[in-house]
Design an enzyme around this catalytic site. Structure first.
Site, short mmCIF file in Angstrom:
data_model
loop_
_atom_site.label_atom_id
_atom_site.label_comp_id
_atom_site.label_asym_id
_atom_site.label_seq_id
_atom_site.Cartn_x
_atom_site.Cartn_y
_atom_site.Cartn_z
N SER A 254 5.58 -8.23 17.63
CA SER A 254 6.14 -8.02 16.30
C SER A 254 6.24 -6.52 16.06
O SER A 254 5.28 -5.78 16.30
CB SER A 254 5.21 -8.68 15.27
OG SER A 254 5.68 -8.45 13.97
N CYS B 297 3.30 1.12 6.03
CA CYS B 297 4.09 0.36 5.07
C CYS B 297 3.31 0.34 3.75
O CYS B 297 2.08 0.15 3.78
CB CYS B 297 4.29 -1.07 5.57
SG CYS B 297 5.14 -1.17 7.16
N GLY C 181 -1.58 -2.23 13.75
CA GLY C 181 -0.89 -1.26 14.59
C GLY C 181 0.53 -1.67 14.91
O GLY C 181 0.96 -2.80 14.65
N GLU C 182 1.28 -0.71 15.44
CA GLU C 182 2.66 -0.96 15.82
C GLU C 182 2.72 -1.04 17.35
O GLU C 182 2.59 -0.03 18.04
CB GLU C 182 3.53 0.20 15.28
CG GLU C 182 4.94 0.25 15.80
CD GLU C 182 5.68 -1.10 15.75
OE1 GLU C 182 5.64 -1.79 14.73
OE2 GLU C 182 6.30 -1.44 16.78
N CYS D 214 -4.04 -13.64 17.57
CA CYS D 214 -3.30 -12.54 16.95
C CYS D 214 -4.05 -11.25 17.31
O CYS D 214 -5.21 -11.08 16.94
CB CYS D 214 -3.25 -12.77 15.45
SG CYS D 214 -2.49 -11.42 14.55
N CYS E 30 0.83 -2.66 3.02
CA CYS E 30 -0.02 -3.19 4.10
C CYS E 30 -1.35 -2.44 4.19
O CYS E 30 -1.39 -1.21 4.11
CB CYS E 30 0.75 -3.07 5.42
SG CYS E 30 -0.19 -3.61 6.85
N CYS F 136 -3.18 -8.44 7.83
CA CYS F 136 -3.33 -7.18 8.55
C CYS F 136 -4.30 -6.17 7.97
O CYS F 136 -4.12 -5.70 6.86
CB CYS F 136 -1.99 -6.49 8.51
SG CYS F 136 -0.97 -6.98 9.79
N CYS G 8 -2.85 2.38 11.88
CA CYS G 8 -1.42 2.22 12.14
C CYS G 8 -0.67 3.45 11.64
O CYS G 8 -0.95 3.95 10.55
CB CYS G 8 -0.90 0.97 11.43
SG CYS G 8 0.83 0.62 11.79
N GLU H 216 -9.62 -5.57 14.85
CA GLU H 216 -9.76 -6.97 14.47
C GLU H 216 -8.74 -7.84 15.19
O GLU H 216 -7.65 -7.39 15.54
CB GLU H 216 -9.64 -7.13 12.96
CG GLU H 216 -8.43 -6.51 12.34
CD GLU H 216 -8.46 -6.62 10.82
OE1 GLU H 216 -9.30 -5.97 10.20
OE2 GLU H 216 -7.62 -7.35 10.28
N ASN I 281 0.42 -11.65 0.95
CA ASN I 281 -1.02 -11.90 0.80
C ASN I 281 -1.58 -10.63 0.13
O ASN I 281 -1.70 -9.60 0.79
CB ASN I 281 -1.56 -12.10 2.23
CG ASN I 281 -2.98 -12.57 2.24
OD1 ASN I 281 -3.56 -12.89 1.20
ND2 ASN I 281 -3.56 -12.61 3.42
N SER J 25 9.86 -7.07 11.81
CA SER J 25 9.36 -7.11 10.44
C SER J 25 10.35 -6.36 9.56
O SER J 25 10.26 -5.16 9.38
CB SER J 25 8.00 -6.43 10.35
OG SER J 25 7.05 -7.17 11.05
N LEU J 26 11.30 -7.09 9.02
CA LEU J 26 12.40 -6.44 8.30
C LEU J 26 11.98 -6.10 6.86
O LEU J 26 12.01 -4.93 6.46
CB LEU J 26 13.63 -7.36 8.31
CG LEU J 26 14.87 -6.85 7.62
CD1 LEU J 26 15.39 -5.59 8.29
CD2 LEU J 26 15.97 -7.92 7.62
N HIS J 27 11.64 -7.08 6.10
CA HIS J 27 11.11 -6.94 4.73
C HIS J 27 12.07 -6.31 3.72
O HIS J 27 11.97 -6.57 2.53
CB HIS J 27 9.80 -6.14 4.69
CG HIS J 27 8.76 -6.59 5.66
ND1 HIS J 27 8.63 -7.91 6.04
CD2 HIS J 27 7.80 -5.91 6.34
CE1 HIS J 27 7.63 -8.01 6.91
NE2 HIS J 27 7.12 -6.83 7.11
N1 SAH Z 1 3.45 -3.31 13.12
C1 SAH Z 1 3.94 -4.58 13.53
C2 SAH Z 1 2.88 -5.66 13.75
C3 SAH Z 1 1.74 -5.77 12.80
S1 SAH Z 1 1.92 -6.48 11.22
C4 SAH Z 1 4.95 -5.08 12.55
O1 SAH Z 1 5.18 -4.43 11.54
O2 SAH Z 1 5.57 -6.10 12.82
C5 SAH Z 1 2.28 -8.17 11.36
C6 SAH Z 1 3.06 -8.67 10.13
O3 SAH Z 1 2.21 -8.84 8.97
C7 SAH Z 1 4.14 -7.69 9.71
O4 SAH Z 1 5.32 -8.37 9.48
C8 SAH Z 1 3.55 -7.11 8.43
O5 SAH Z 1 4.53 -6.56 7.62
C9 SAH Z 1 2.87 -8.31 7.84
N2 SAH Z 1 1.92 -7.99 6.75
C10 SAH Z 1 1.32 -6.82 6.48
N3 SAH Z 1 0.56 -6.91 5.38
C11 SAH Z 1 0.67 -8.17 4.94
C12 SAH Z 1 0.14 -8.88 3.82
N4 SAH Z 1 -0.68 -8.30 2.97
N5 SAH Z 1 0.49 -10.17 3.64
C13 SAH Z 1 1.30 -10.81 4.55
N6 SAH Z 1 1.84 -10.18 5.63
C14 SAH Z 1 1.54 -8.88 5.81
#
Ligand code: SAH
Length: 352
Positions: free
Chosen positions: A198, A121, A166-167, A110, A124, A340, A117, A97, A297, A221-223
């Site tokens: 990212s 996470c 994906g990463e 995007c 996700c 994602c 992936c 997608e 989301n 993407s720290l989180h």
């Molecule tokens: N693997 C890479 C790029 C893909 S994800 C990465 O982790 O950066 C792109 C971003 O969307 C990441 O920061 C991811 O954590 C975030 N993301 C994943 N699921 C999401 C959701 N349900 N709502 C909002 N952001 C989300």
């Protein structure tokens, strides 16, 4: 024909010219490859028949041995806010997608880097089924072209972000190959500063990326701002301590002069306590990064909720008081599952 057609979007002009010499002999003019790329990237022509400055005999053979588009569009979903999401199917049945996000002055694409992936996470949708396979350079570039096709004639993409499925840094060679094509003057011609990768934070590939001589943007993407919470949210990263990623990001900044952005998903009740703000502020200051807060989301079945706006605002203000350059970013395309992996997941399992 036994061999699958060669995907033109995988190639640079030298590669394509070598293929042409193989097929037509050394007498083929050396400008043919450039002509073909001009049609593809400048004029948005995606079949050889319409390339009016190529002899018919050449076009017929090209048609047999090469393809420009390898995917079919399985779904094309417009969102109420103008976001458009495409689901593409590749010849092996895999799907990817990609999303077009138009704003007043930008058209951002995007793109996905992989099918599924490996990172998984826990919040996700992309990682739910694990990794199926990497995408090729041509497949990554094709997503961008398919998204331009949705734009009116004469408009171009202004920005490309690798924030789909994906990463990207776990498929390094294909992604950097695509970035070179998206950046090249004979390709899409986008400035490096308009390209963003990212990543979940892979130290070695971040260092390698810093040395490519391409001043692109890096988003981490720290989180989770401490190793304990990080292990829970991103089990894949358990073997990579935060400090190693911080060092690699600092190296990226020092080598490229480009600031790193920290992406911080706000998960209700999980990662927005005062001590999280303090830990996040320390990391941001160590790598001189800006912070984007993204309200989650929600993905059905994963057990995480979106925080109230007031909660996000409070966390933002706390960070600002700690000296962080912070902004809240809202995900767009909520009504078309633009987070994602959501569209692809729905197609895999209609009940989920
Ligand atoms: N693997 C890479 C790029 C893909 S994800 C990465 O982790 O950066 C792109 C971003 O969307 C990441 O920061 C991811 O954590 C975030 N993301 C994943 N699921 C999401 C959701 N349900 N709502 C909002 N952001 C989300």
């Amino acid at each position: 024909m036994d061999q699958p057609p060669v995907h033109v979007l995988d190639l640079n002009p030298d590669d394509l010219q070598s293929h042409l010499v193989e097929l037509f002999g050394p007498e083929i003019p050396s400008y043919r490859a450039k002509q073909i790329f001009e049609w593809v990237y400048r004029h948005r022509i995606h079949n050889f028949a319409e390339m009016t400055n190529l002899p018919r005999s050449i076009k017929e053979l090209l048609d047999l041995h090469f393809c420009i588009y390898a995917s079919s569009v399985v779904q094309n979903r417009p969102s109420n806010d103008g976001t458009r999401k495409l689901l593409l199917r590749w010849p092996d049945g895999a799907t990817s997608e990609c999303v077009l996000i138009p704003t007043e002055d930008r058209r951002t694409a995007c793109l996905s880097a992989q099918v599924g992936c490996p990172v998984q996470c826990v919040f996700c949708a992309s990682g739910v089924g694990g990794l199926d396979r990497n995408l090729t350079t041509g497949q990554i570039v094709e997503q961008a072209l398919r998204l331009i096709d949705l734009c009116p004639d004469e408009t171009k993409l202004t920005n490309i972000v690798f924030m789909g499925i994906g990463e990207p840094l776990a498929n390094y060679d294909a992604v950097i190959g695509a970035i070179r094509i998206l950046h090249a003057p004979w390709g899409m011609g986008l400035g490096a500063r308009r390209l963003t990768v990212s990543t979940i934070g892979l130290p070695q590939p971040i260092r390698k990326l810093a040395q490519e001589g391409l001043p692109i943007n890096l988003a981490w993407s720290l989180h989770a701002p401490n190793d304990t919470l990080r292990r829970q949210l991103i089990p894949w990263a358990a073997k990579i301590p935060l400090d190693e990623v911080i060092d690699a990001c600092r190296y990226f900044f020092e080598t490229t002069g480009r600031e790193v952005t920290l992406e911080y998903l706000v998960l209700d009740g999980v990662n927005h306590r005062p001590e999280h703000a303090e830990q996040l502020a320390r990391i941001a200051s160590a790598i001189r990064a800006n912070v984007n807060l993204i309200p989650y989301n929600p993905v059905a079945g994963l057990g995480f909720a979106r925080p109230d706006d007031a909660v996000v605002m409070q966390f933002e203000q706390r960070l600002r008081r700690l000296g962080v350059n912070v902004h809240v970013r809202h995900s767009r395309g909520l009504d078309i599952d633009a987070a994602c992996g959501q569209l692809r997941r729905q197609n895999q399992n209609p009940r989920s």
